[in-house]
Design an enzyme around this catalytic site. Structure first.
Site, PDB file in Angstrom:
ATOM      1  N   ARG A   1      96.085 133.499  41.648  1.00 28.23           N
ATOM      2  CA  ARG A   1      97.016 132.362  41.759  1.00 28.23           C
ATOM      3  C   ARG A   1      96.803 131.682  43.093  1.00 28.23           C
ATOM      4  NH1 ARG A   1     103.110 133.512  40.224  1.00 28.23           N
ATOM      5  NH2 ARG A   1     103.102 134.304  42.342  1.00 28.23           N
TER       6      ARG A   1
ATOM      7  N   THR B   1      99.897 126.263  45.075  1.00 31.76           N
ATOM      8  CA  THR B   1     100.290 125.603  43.819  1.00 31.76           C
ATOM      9  C   THR B   1     100.763 126.599  42.760  1.00 31.76           C
ATOM     10  OG1 THR B   1      98.087 125.797  42.869  1.00 31.76           O
ATOM     11  CG2 THR B   1      98.519 123.836  44.194  1.00 31.76           C
TER      12      THR B   1
END
Ligand code: PRP
Ligand code: URA
Length: 209
Positions: A104, A108
């Site tokens: 991830r 964001t």
């Protein structure tokens, strides 16, 4: 529409409580994740088709049953999904293992792909995607999309702890995929971590923080 199955066997609930505990160290955390994966896959494979066979026991011939359906492939999402592989292989030792690398983006929270290698015959297998955490659902959804792009259609997703929004995201993107979880938590915090969750599953498995 596919459904989310909450597996709430007492042994699962007990072990999930233990991995949530911040005082559970890396060695124990890893062992527990393996055991949880094994208990979960026992339930996930409950609908496997059987066929009749004849076996000769020391006493006489017996008509009995063995697994008849598709062969299984397991696909951990790196890194944390790796912690679930051994537990699944304990029950399905013939399964082939593919890997999908996603992380991830810390700003964001969007998944970024960095690796994908599936068994050559993945299209003919029932694929079980493994990741302890289903938070925004972005990583799992993207992983399933990648798998589908390679021609696979028989897919199940197994997460230990999920957020309600993560389940919804996967169900919307992939209504054909059944999702199996051991716990559904309250939601996500500002960093898209599951609350109460267990923190960062990859770091806790590999002792990287
Ligand atoms: C974690 C976890 C999932 C993902 C869940 O991995 O193992 O893959 O986050 O979050 P999402 O549902 O919001 O996508 P992470 O990206 O931290 O990578 P790691 O396993 O390498 O630590
Ligand atoms: N990834 C984790 O490891 N934990 C979370 O709570 C969310 C994403």
């Amino acid at each position: 529409m596919a459904s989310a199955h909450v597996l709430d066997h007492p042994l699962l609930q007990h072990k999930v409580s233990m991995i949530r505990d911040k005082n559970t160290g890396t060695k124990e955390f890893r062992e527990l994740v393996k055991e949880i994966a094994m208990l979960m896959v026992y339930e996930v494979t409950r609908d496997m088709p059987l066929k009749e066979v004849e076996v000769e026991t020391p006493i006489t011939m017996a008509r009995t049953k063995v697994i008849a359906g598709k062969m299984v492939g397991i696909v951990p999402i790196l890194r944390a999904g790796l912690g679930m592989v051994e537990g699944v292989l304990n029950l399905i030792p013939g399964a082939k293992v593919g890997h999908i690398g996603l992380y991830r983006d810390p700003d964001t929270f969007e998944p970024v792909e960095y690796y994908c290698k599936l068994p050559v015959d993945a299209q003919e297998r029932e694929l079980i995607v493994l990741d302890p955490m289903l938070a925004t659902g972005g990583s799992a959804s993207d992983a399933i999309t990648l798998i589908k792009k390679r021609g696979c259609s028989n897919i199940k997703l197994v997460n230990i702890i999920a957020s309600p929004e993560g389940i919804e995201t996967v169900r919307k993107a992939h209504p054909d995929v059944d999702v199996y979880v051991a716990a559904v938590d309250e939601g996500l915090n500002d960093h898209a971590y599951i609350v109460p969750g267990l923190g960062d599953a990859g770091d806790r498995l590999f002792g990287t923080k």
